[in-house]
Write a protein that holds these residues in place. Structure first.
Motif, short mmCIF file in Angstrom:
data_model
loop_
_atom_site.label_atom_id
_atom_site.label_comp_id
_atom_site.label_asym_id
_atom_site.label_seq_id
_atom_site.Cartn_x
_atom_site.Cartn_y
_atom_site.Cartn_z
N ASN A 1 0.83 -1.21 0.00
CA ASN A 1 0.00 0.00 0.00
C ASN A 1 0.86 1.26 0.00
N THR A 2 1.85 1.28 0.90
CA THR A 2 2.71 2.46 1.03
C THR A 2 3.50 2.71 -0.25
N PHE A 3 4.00 1.64 -0.87
CA PHE A 3 4.74 1.81 -2.12
C PHE A 3 3.83 2.45 -3.17
N SER A 4 2.62 1.94 -3.32
CA SER A 4 1.71 2.46 -4.35
C SER A 4 1.30 3.91 -4.07
N LEU A 5 1.22 4.29 -2.79
CA LEU A 5 0.86 5.66 -2.44
C LEU A 5 2.03 6.63 -2.57
N THR A 6 3.25 6.11 -2.56
CA THR A 6 4.44 6.96 -2.47
C THR A 6 5.26 7.02 -3.75
N CYS A 7 5.32 5.91 -4.49
CA CYS A 7 6.24 5.82 -5.62
C CYS A 7 5.54 6.06 -6.97
N LYS A 8 6.35 6.40 -7.96
CA LYS A 8 5.81 6.79 -9.27
C LYS A 8 5.54 5.58 -10.16
N GLN A 9 6.22 4.47 -9.91
CA GLN A 9 6.02 3.28 -10.73
C GLN A 9 4.70 2.60 -10.39
N GLN A 10 4.16 1.88 -11.37
CA GLN A 10 3.01 1.01 -11.09
C GLN A 10 3.53 -0.26 -10.45
N LEU A 11 3.02 -0.56 -9.25
CA LEU A 11 3.43 -1.78 -8.55
C LEU A 11 2.51 -2.93 -8.90
N PHE A 12 3.11 -4.08 -9.25
CA PHE A 12 2.39 -5.33 -9.40
C PHE A 12 2.97 -6.33 -8.40
N VAL A 13 2.09 -7.05 -7.71
CA VAL A 13 2.52 -8.05 -6.74
C VAL A 13 2.12 -9.43 -7.26
N VAL A 14 3.08 -10.35 -7.30
CA VAL A 14 2.80 -11.73 -7.70
C VAL A 14 2.20 -12.46 -6.51
N TYR A 15 1.06 -13.13 -6.72
CA TYR A 15 0.37 -13.76 -5.59
C TYR A 15 -0.27 -15.08 -5.99
N HIS A 16 -0.57 -15.88 -4.97
CA HIS A 16 -1.32 -17.13 -5.14
C HIS A 16 -2.80 -16.83 -4.90
N PRO A 17 -3.68 -16.96 -5.88
CA PRO A 17 -5.11 -16.75 -5.62
C PRO A 17 -5.62 -17.74 -4.58
N PHE A 18 -6.58 -17.30 -3.77
CA PHE A 18 -7.21 -18.15 -2.76
C PHE A 18 -8.13 -19.17 -3.43
N GLY A 19 -8.27 -20.33 -2.79
CA GLY A 19 -9.18 -21.36 -3.31
C GLY A 19 -10.63 -20.93 -3.23
N ASN A 20 -11.00 -20.18 -2.18
CA ASN A 20 -12.35 -19.66 -2.03
C ASN A 20 -12.47 -18.38 -2.85
N LYS A 21 -13.26 -18.43 -3.93
CA LYS A 21 -13.31 -17.29 -4.87
C LYS A 21 -13.90 -16.03 -4.22
N TYR A 22 -14.73 -16.21 -3.19
CA TYR A 22 -15.33 -15.06 -2.53
C TYR A 22 -14.29 -14.33 -1.67
N PHE A 23 -13.52 -15.10 -0.88
CA PHE A 23 -12.46 -14.49 -0.09
C PHE A 23 -11.34 -13.97 -1.00
N ASN A 24 -11.14 -14.65 -2.12
CA ASN A 24 -10.14 -14.16 -3.07
C ASN A 24 -10.54 -12.78 -3.60
N GLY A 25 -11.82 -12.61 -3.87
CA GLY A 25 -12.31 -11.31 -4.33
C GLY A 25 -12.12 -10.23 -3.28
N LEU A 26 -12.36 -10.60 -2.01
CA LEU A 26 -12.17 -9.65 -0.91
C LEU A 26 -10.70 -9.26 -0.79
N MET A 27 -9.80 -10.23 -0.84
CA MET A 27 -8.37 -9.95 -0.77
C MET A 27 -7.92 -9.12 -1.97
N TYR A 28 -8.50 -9.39 -3.13
CA TYR A 28 -8.15 -8.62 -4.32
C TYR A 28 -8.53 -7.15 -4.13
#
Length: 294
Positions: free
Chosen positions: A130-157
């Motif tokens: 969060n802090t990087f995206s609020l502070t830095c000029k580059q677009q940040l992408f984070v590599v992640y493992h999607p959750f098995g529960n699609k509803y909680f995955n949507g919340l985390m997204y």
């Protein structure tokens, strides 16, 4: 059933997120008591990992470290939910980017260079994004493992992208990085997960044979991006500072295994300095080094 569990849980998650920090940490204290003393969640795993990693420490020190870790784990869990409702100014107050780290990211942006970040499950990586995206000029992408529960995955997204961070599913990492090559981006890899032993780079980490994902290094070599290591230092309860260190200016010209060894060594240094804020309940050493690699 997944949907039902999600909608039953959602009001409680938002209620936790809306709590003032002093009350949130009192709730965390209660969670700690239940998790550590009542449930004993993966306590044997954590204790064995700590004993193997710090053979020089007494059993009393190991047990104190274990208690400190579980206390922090509960803080981390609730701090992550706080991201759902926390304001910009509060986020930047509680998780700061060091001036030296900001200089590194600004320099690469002014040079028009995309970069790769490597880090571990150390400190509050959710807040750091969060802090990087609020502070830095580059677009940040984070590599992640999607959750098995699609509803909680949507919340985390929603939680993880709220301040502008982009997410890349691990299986799409190289494809998406190539697609974004025309942009100035920063792609973050949390590189201390457990790969399959036959395809891993093997090294000694915290006194143990440890497999490391080759994927981060392979992508770095193909893209030729500079590699920056990130430390998320916990200053006190609920406050963090992000530090950065350049590991390689040009990954294409590094030797085989060099990047993997560099970021693993740096992570070990961080863990030795603040061991309670790494994920000791993770089964990091469940695989043995294949005989042909000894």
């Amino acid at each position: 059933m997944q949907r039902l569990i999600y909608y039953i849980s959602l009001p409680f998650i938002y209620l936790l997120s809306l709590l003032p920090f002093p009350i949130l940490y009192r709730v965390s204290d209660g969670f700690y008591f239940v998790l550590f003393y009542v449930m004993g969640y993966r306590k044997k795993v954590a204790l064995q990992n700590l004993r193997n990693s710090f053979p020089e420490k007494s059993e009393k020190e190991i047990k104190r470290l274990c208690r400190d870790y579980y206390h922090y784990l509960c803080d981390l869990f609730l701090e992550s939910f706080k991201t759902l409702t926390i304001g910009r100014s509060a986020m930047l107050k509680r998780c700061t980017l060091s001036p030296a780290a900001k200089d590194i990211f600004d320099r690469y942006h002014s040079e028009g260079k995309s970069i790769m970040l490597v880090m571990g499950h150390f400190g509050n990586w959710e807040w750091a994004g969060n802090t990087f995206s609020l502070t830095c000029k580059q677009q940040l992408f984070v590599v992640y493992h999607p959750f098995g529960n699609k509803y909680f995955n949507g919340l985390m997204y929603r939680m993880r992208t709220r301040f502008g961070t982009g997410l890349i599913a691990m299986k799409d990492t190289f494809k998406d990085m190539v697609k974004n090559k025309a942009k100035i981006t920063t792609t973050a890899f949390i590189a201390d997960q457990t790969p399959q032993p036959d395809n891993a780079f093997w090294t000694t980490f915290l006194n143990q044979d440890t497999p490391v994902f080759r994927g981060t290094e392979k992508i770095a070599k193909k893209m030729g991006y500079p590699i920056v290591y990130i430390t998320i230092k916990r200053l006190k309860r609920g406050y963090y500072n992000i530090l950065a260190e350049v590991l390689s200016e040009d990954a294409k010209n590094t030797a085989e295994g060099e990047i993997s060894a560099l970021h693993t060594t740096r992570l070990e240094k961080d863990i030795r300095e603040q061991p309670e804020i790494w994920l000791w309940t993770h089964r990091r050493w469940k695989h043995k080094r294949p005989a042909e690699l000894h």
